[in-house]
Design a protein around this motif. Structure first.
Motif, PDB file in Angstrom:
ATOM      1  N   TYR A 259      -0.060   4.450  -4.979  1.00 41.68           N
ATOM      2  CA  TYR A 259       0.296   5.143  -6.220  1.00 41.68           C
ATOM      3  C   TYR A 259       1.588   5.926  -6.013  1.00 41.68           C
ATOM      4  O   TYR A 259       1.949   6.259  -4.881  1.00 41.68           O
ATOM      5  CB  TYR A 259      -0.838   6.064  -6.682  1.00 41.68           C
ATOM      6  N   PRO A 260       2.299   6.221  -7.113  1.00 39.52           N
ATOM      7  CA  PRO A 260       3.515   7.033  -7.014  1.00 39.52           C
ATOM      8  C   PRO A 260       3.148   8.469  -6.629  1.00 39.52           C
ATOM      9  O   PRO A 260       2.202   9.041  -7.174  1.00 39.52           O
ATOM     10  CB  PRO A 260       4.105   6.990  -8.428  1.00 39.52           C
ATOM     11  N   SER A 261       3.892   9.031  -5.685  1.00 41.02           N
ATOM     12  CA  SER A 261       3.580  10.354  -5.162  1.00 41.02           C
ATOM     13  C   SER A 261       4.868  11.081  -4.794  1.00 41.02           C
ATOM     14  O   SER A 261       5.956  10.689  -5.221  1.00 41.02           O
ATOM     15  CB  SER A 261       2.659  10.206  -3.946  1.00 41.02           C
ATOM     16  N   ARG A 262       4.730  12.115  -3.982  1.00 36.90           N
ATOM     17  CA  ARG A 262       5.866  12.868  -3.452  1.00 36.90           C
ATOM     18  C   ARG A 262       5.815  12.811  -1.933  1.00 36.90           C
ATOM     19  O   ARG A 262       4.739  12.855  -1.335  1.00 36.90           O
ATOM     20  CB  ARG A 262       5.812  14.335  -3.897  1.00 36.90           C
ATOM     21  N   LEU A 263       6.972  12.715  -1.307  1.00 34.96           N
ATOM     22  CA  LEU A 263       7.054  12.671   0.147  1.00 34.96           C
ATOM     23  C   LEU A 263       6.398  13.923   0.734  1.00 34.96           C
ATOM     24  O   LEU A 263       6.653  15.044   0.280  1.00 34.96           O
ATOM     25  CB  LEU A 263       8.518  12.574   0.589  1.00 34.96           C
ATOM     26  N   GLY A 264       5.544  13.733   1.719  1.00 32.92           N
ATOM     27  CA  GLY A 264       4.845  14.828   2.378  1.00 32.92           C
ATOM     28  C   GLY A 264       3.464  15.107   1.820  1.00 32.92           C
ATOM     29  O   GLY A 264       2.651  15.762   2.459  1.00 32.92           O
ATOM     30  N   LYS A 265       3.161  14.611   0.622  1.00 37.29           N
ATOM     31  CA  LYS A 265       1.847  14.821   0.019  1.00 37.29           C
ATOM     32  C   LYS A 265       0.855  13.811   0.598  1.00 37.29           C
ATOM     33  O   LYS A 265       1.151  12.636   0.694  1.00 37.29           O
ATOM     34  CB  LYS A 265       1.916  14.654  -1.498  1.00 37.29           C
TER      35      LYS A 265
ATOM     36  N   LEU B  93       5.265  -3.024  -1.997  1.00 30.75           N
ATOM     37  CA  LEU B  93       6.576  -2.379  -1.889  1.00 30.75           C
ATOM     38  C   LEU B  93       7.569  -2.986  -2.876  1.00 30.75           C
ATOM     39  O   LEU B  93       8.480  -2.296  -3.336  1.00 30.75           O
ATOM     40  CB  LEU B  93       7.102  -2.452  -0.455  1.00 30.75           C
ATOM     41  N   ALA B  94       7.380  -4.241  -3.231  1.00 29.47           N
ATOM     42  CA  ALA B  94       8.237  -4.862  -4.250  1.00 29.47           C
ATOM     43  C   ALA B  94       8.030  -4.210  -5.615  1.00 29.47           C
ATOM     44  O   ALA B  94       8.871  -4.362  -6.509  1.00 29.47           O
ATOM     45  CB  ALA B  94       7.940  -6.356  -4.336  1.00 29.47           C
ATOM     46  N   ARG B  95       6.944  -3.455  -5.770  1.00 31.70           N
ATOM     47  CA  ARG B  95       6.643  -2.759  -7.026  1.00 31.70           C
ATOM     48  C   ARG B  95       7.047  -1.283  -6.970  1.00 31.70           C
ATOM     49  O   ARG B  95       6.634  -0.501  -7.830  1.00 31.70           O
ATOM     50  CB  ARG B  95       5.151  -2.863  -7.323  1.00 31.70           C
ATOM     51  N   ALA B  96       7.811  -0.880  -5.971  1.00 28.47           N
ATOM     52  CA  ALA B  96       8.137   0.533  -5.778  1.00 28.47           C
ATOM     53  C   ALA B  96       9.020   1.103  -6.886  1.00 28.47           C
ATOM     54  O   ALA B  96       9.132   2.324  -7.008  1.00 28.47           O
ATOM     55  CB  ALA B  96       8.797   0.745  -4.414  1.00 28.47           C
ATOM     56  N   GLY B  97       9.652   0.257  -7.662  1.00 28.46           N
ATOM     57  CA  GLY B  97      10.368   0.718  -8.854  1.00 28.46           C
ATOM     58  C   GLY B  97      11.397   1.802  -8.642  1.00 28.46           C
ATOM     59  O   GLY B  97      11.449   2.750  -9.408  1.00 28.46           O
ATOM     60  N   GLY B  98      12.210   1.712  -7.608  1.00 32.45           N
ATOM     61  CA  GLY B  98      13.272   2.681  -7.394  1.00 32.45           C
ATOM     62  C   GLY B  98      12.846   3.930  -6.642  1.00 32.45           C
ATOM     63  O   GLY B  98      13.663   4.829  -6.444  1.00 32.45           O
ATOM     64  N   LEU B  99      11.599   4.028  -6.228  1.00 31.87           N
ATOM     65  CA  LEU B  99      11.179   5.176  -5.426  1.00 31.87           C
ATOM     66  C   LEU B  99      11.912   5.135  -4.090  1.00 31.87           C
ATOM     67  O   LEU B  99      12.185   4.075  -3.557  1.00 31.87           O
ATOM     68  CB  LEU B  99       9.663   5.154  -5.212  1.00 31.87           C
ATOM     69  N   ARG B 100      12.231   6.305  -3.548  1.00 34.62           N
ATOM     70  CA  ARG B 100      13.069   6.375  -2.347  1.00 34.62           C
ATOM     71  C   ARG B 100      12.310   6.216  -1.033  1.00 34.62           C
ATOM     72  O   ARG B 100      12.909   5.935   0.003  1.00 34.62           O
ATOM     73  CB  ARG B 100      13.827   7.696  -2.334  1.00 34.62           C
ATOM     74  N   HIS B 101      10.979   6.448  -1.065  1.00 34.54           N
ATOM     75  CA  HIS B 101      10.200   6.439   0.171  1.00 34.54           C
ATOM     76  C   HIS B 101       8.870   5.720  -0.029  1.00 34.54           C
ATOM     77  O   HIS B 101       8.408   5.555  -1.156  1.00 34.54           O
ATOM     78  CB  HIS B 101       9.873   7.873   0.631  1.00 34.54           C
ATOM     79  N   SER B 102       8.256   5.379   1.069  1.00 39.57           N
ATOM     80  CA  SER B 102       6.863   4.959   1.095  1.00 39.57           C
ATOM     81  C   SER B 102       6.219   5.758   2.214  1.00 39.57           C
ATOM     82  O   SER B 102       6.865   6.066   3.216  1.00 39.57           O
ATOM     83  CB  SER B 102       6.743   3.458   1.361  1.00 39.57           C
ATOM     84  N   ALA B 103       4.947   6.120   2.014  1.00 40.15           N
ATOM     85  CA  ALA B 103       4.242   6.920   3.012  1.00 40.15           C
ATOM     86  C   ALA B 103       2.780   6.523   3.034  1.00 40.15           C
ATOM     87  O   ALA B 103       2.284   5.861   2.113  1.00 40.15           O
ATOM     88  CB  ALA B 103       4.391   8.405   2.698  1.00 40.15           C
ATOM     89  N   LEU B 104       2.084   6.944   4.099  1.00 41.62           N
ATOM     90  CA  LEU B 104       0.676   6.585   4.280  1.00 41.62           C
ATOM     91  C   LEU B 104       0.080   7.430   5.380  1.00 41.62           C
ATOM     92  O   LEU B 104       0.786   8.151   6.085  1.00 41.62           O
ATOM     93  CB  LEU B 104       0.568   5.104   4.664  1.00 41.62           C
ATOM     94  N   VAL B 105      -1.236   7.325   5.531  1.00 46.86           N
ATOM     95  CA  VAL B 105      -1.930   7.909   6.670  1.00 46.86           C
ATOM     96  C   VAL B 105      -2.446   6.752   7.503  1.00 46.86           C
ATOM     97  O   VAL B 105      -3.231   5.937   7.035  1.00 46.86           O
ATOM     98  CB  VAL B 105      -3.081   8.833   6.233  1.00 46.86           C
ATOM     99  N   SER B 106      -1.983   6.680   8.729  1.00 50.37           N
ATOM    100  CA  SER B 106      -2.424   5.645   9.663  1.00 50.37           C
ATOM    101  C   SER B 106      -3.752   6.082  10.279  1.00 50.37           C
ATOM    102  O   SER B 106      -3.873   7.200  10.779  1.00 50.37           O
ATOM    103  CB  SER B 106      -1.365   5.465  10.752  1.00 50.37           C
TER     104      SER B 106
END
Length: 160
Positions: free
Chosen positions: A60-66, A108-121
Motif C-alpha cells: 500500500y502507499p505509505s511514508r518512508l520510515g512508517k 513495483l510496476a504499480r508504484a505510480g511515481g512513489l520515490r521509495h519502497s519499504a518493508l519489514v524483512s
C-alpha cells in the motif's frame, strides 16, 4: 503462472498460504486481511498456478520510515512517498520458482511515481530483499517491535 489482483473471493486461499508460511503468532486475522484488500485493492496481488493461489503480496502507499504493526490495518497517508510491501508469502509447493521476485516486480510496476519502497524483512529473508536492492533503514521501532526478533526495516529508492 499468472500475477493478478486479489479478489475477496480469494481470501480463504490467501489465508491458507499464510498458514503454510508463518507460525501462528505471525498469522493475521481474516478481517484484517480483508480490510487491507479494501484499503488498497490496486496493490494486492496473488499468483495463480494450475492448482490455484500459490502466493500473495499485500502492499500500500505509505511514508518512508512508517512501519505497519503486525496485525494492524493499513493507514493510507495524504501524501505517500513509499510503496510499503507488508506481506509476501509463497506456498511451499511453489518455493524456488521465482514467484516472490515476479510478484515484487509486478507490484513495483504499480508504484505510480512513489520515490521509495519499504518493508519489514522477517524469517531470514534479508538476503532475498537485498538481492532486489533493499537495504536496512531507519523505521518506526515501536511498530517494528510487534514482529518477531530479527525483523528488519528495509527500503530502496525507486526511479520516479
Amino acid at each position: 503462472m499468472r500475477m493478478v489482483p486479489m479478489a475477496e473471493a480469494d481470501l480463504d486461499a490467501v489465508l491458507a498460504v499464510q498458514a503454510a508460511c508463518y507460525p501462528p503468532a505471525m498469522q493475521e486475522a481474516a478481517d484484517v486481511v480483508r480490510a487491507r484488500l479494501r484499503a488498497s485493492p490496486d496493490t494486492v496481488l496473488v499468483a495463480r498456478d494450475a492448482d490455484g493461489i500459490c502466493a500473495y503480496l499485500f502492499a500500500y502507499p505509505s511514508r518512508l520510515g512508517k512501519v505497519t504493526p503486525l496485525g494492524s490495518r493499513f493507514t493510507l497517508p495524504d501524501r505517500p512517498d513509499t510503496l510499503y510491501l507488508h506481506d509476501l508469502a509463497v506456498a511451499p509447493r511453489s518455493a524456488g520458482q521465482g514467484v516472490a521476485r515476479r510478484l515484487t516486480d509486478a507490484i513495483l510496476a504499480r508504484a505510480g511515481g512513489l520515490r521509495h519502497s519499504a518493508l519489514v524483512s522477517v524469517q531470514d529473508s534479508r538476503r532475498f530483499w537485498e538481492s532486489l536492492g533493499y537495504a536496512a533503514a531507519a523505521g518506526d521501532g515501536v511498530a517494528l517491535a510487534t514482529y518477531p526478533a530479527g525483523a528488519l526495516y528495509m527500503a530502496r529508492r525507486l526511479s520516479a
